[in-house]
Design a protein around this motif. Structure first.
Motif, PDB file in Angstrom:
ATOM      1  N   ALA A 292      55.257  34.181 -11.822  1.00 42.01           N
ATOM      2  CA  ALA A 292      55.982  33.044 -11.911  1.00 42.01           C
ATOM      3  C   ALA A 292      57.466  33.051 -11.532  1.00 42.01           C
ATOM      4  O   ALA A 292      58.178  32.443 -10.865  1.00 42.01           O
ATOM      5  N   GLY A 293      58.163  34.151 -12.262  1.00 40.16           N
ATOM      6  CA  GLY A 293      59.739  34.320 -11.904  1.00 40.16           C
ATOM      7  C   GLY A 293      59.913  34.677 -10.424  1.00 40.16           C
ATOM      8  O   GLY A 293      60.858  34.332  -9.910  1.00 40.16           O
ATOM      9  N   SER A 294      58.897  35.622  -9.640  1.00 39.77           N
ATOM     10  CA  SER A 294      59.595  35.797  -8.555  1.00 39.77           C
ATOM     11  C   SER A 294      59.146  34.719  -7.595  1.00 39.77           C
ATOM     12  O   SER A 294      60.112  34.469  -6.825  1.00 39.77           O
ATOM     13  N   GLY A 295      58.222  33.795  -7.810  1.00 38.42           N
ATOM     14  CA  GLY A 295      57.981  32.509  -7.194  1.00 38.42           C
ATOM     15  C   GLY A 295      59.067  31.750  -7.128  1.00 38.42           C
ATOM     16  O   GLY A 295      59.658  31.026  -6.226  1.00 38.42           O
ATOM     17  N   VAL A 296      59.638  31.508  -8.410  1.00 37.55           N
ATOM     18  CA  VAL A 296      60.930  30.699  -8.496  1.00 37.55           C
ATOM     19  C   VAL A 296      62.084  31.168  -7.809  1.00 37.55           C
ATOM     20  O   VAL A 296      62.721  30.437  -7.122  1.00 37.55           O
TER      21      VAL A 296
END
Length: 215
Positions: free
Chosen positions: A179-183
């Motif tokens: 999720a953090g990488s996608g954000v």
């Protein structure tokens, strides 16, 4: 690289497997390149195969269509993050290791035109943004994310002495990293002024490691 939905072992692959992996990556990168430059609807499987210098039959041996081909690059990159995590020094804090692994594999995006203000690079960023918004791609990205998180959870479990099946922790860490990488990628693509993806990722992981304190 295992198809979406399968977990790949982290041992050294044989020559045949490496060749297959190289072909899969080449096809995926060709699909991304053509769709970003020419638009989703303008690109055919025949064009992707020609761009990768293989036959259409070879393309069909790897992917059902261009959406699956494009999603394969995300899956491959996250699998490599898992492999790099296991290669980090054993005594290194987990979140430091994760940051190094993610930065190492996402840094190439900074060479794809997303991180400076030249007109051609702005066009590339816009092309990537439009491609990722394509409804036909959404389902394949979801499947790729699920497979990537399973692989990363296995790596986290090995690093932390937990069990990827029974314990919540490795699954939670894998989901948070994904999720953090996608954000970070989404923020980089949509920022009014281009921001280096590496700097955004560093900020994301610093906040995650600190427990997401209220700003």
């Amino acid at each position: 690289m295992a198809p979406a939905g399968e977990t790949r072992t982290t041992g050294q692959p044989g020559l045949r497997e490496r060749k297959k992996r190289e072909t899969r990556v080449a096809l995926s990168q060709a699909a991304i390149r053509l769709c970003v430059l020419h638009g989703w609807d303008s690109v055919t499987v025949d064009q992707i195969a020609a761009e990768a210098n293989v036959s259409v039959r070879t393309f069909r041996n790897y992917f059902a269509g261009k959406a699956e081909a494009i999603a394969a690059s995300h899956l491959e990159r996250m699998f490599l993050v898992a492999e790099d995590l296991l290669a980090r020094p054993a005594g290194e804090p987990l979140w430091d290791s994760l940051l190094h692994a993610v930065l190492g594999r996402f840094a190439g995006s900074e060479n794809s035109g997303m991180d400076n203000s030249a007109p051609e690079n702005r066009r590339w960023r816009e092309g990537v943004r439009l491609m990722l918004a394509e409804p036909a791609l959404a389902g394949e990205i979801v499947k790729a994310n699920a497979a990537a998180q399973r692989q990363l959870a296995e790596a986290v479990a090995r690093r932390t002495g937990t069990d990827a099946e029974r314990d919540v922790y490795p699954k939670l860490v894998a989901a948070v990293v994904a999720a953090g990488s996608g954000v970070a990628v989404e923020h980089s693509l949509r920022a009014g002024e281009p921001e280096p993806l590496g700097a955004i990722l560093a900020q994301v992981f610093e906040q995650l490691a600190a427990g997401l304190p209220v700003p």
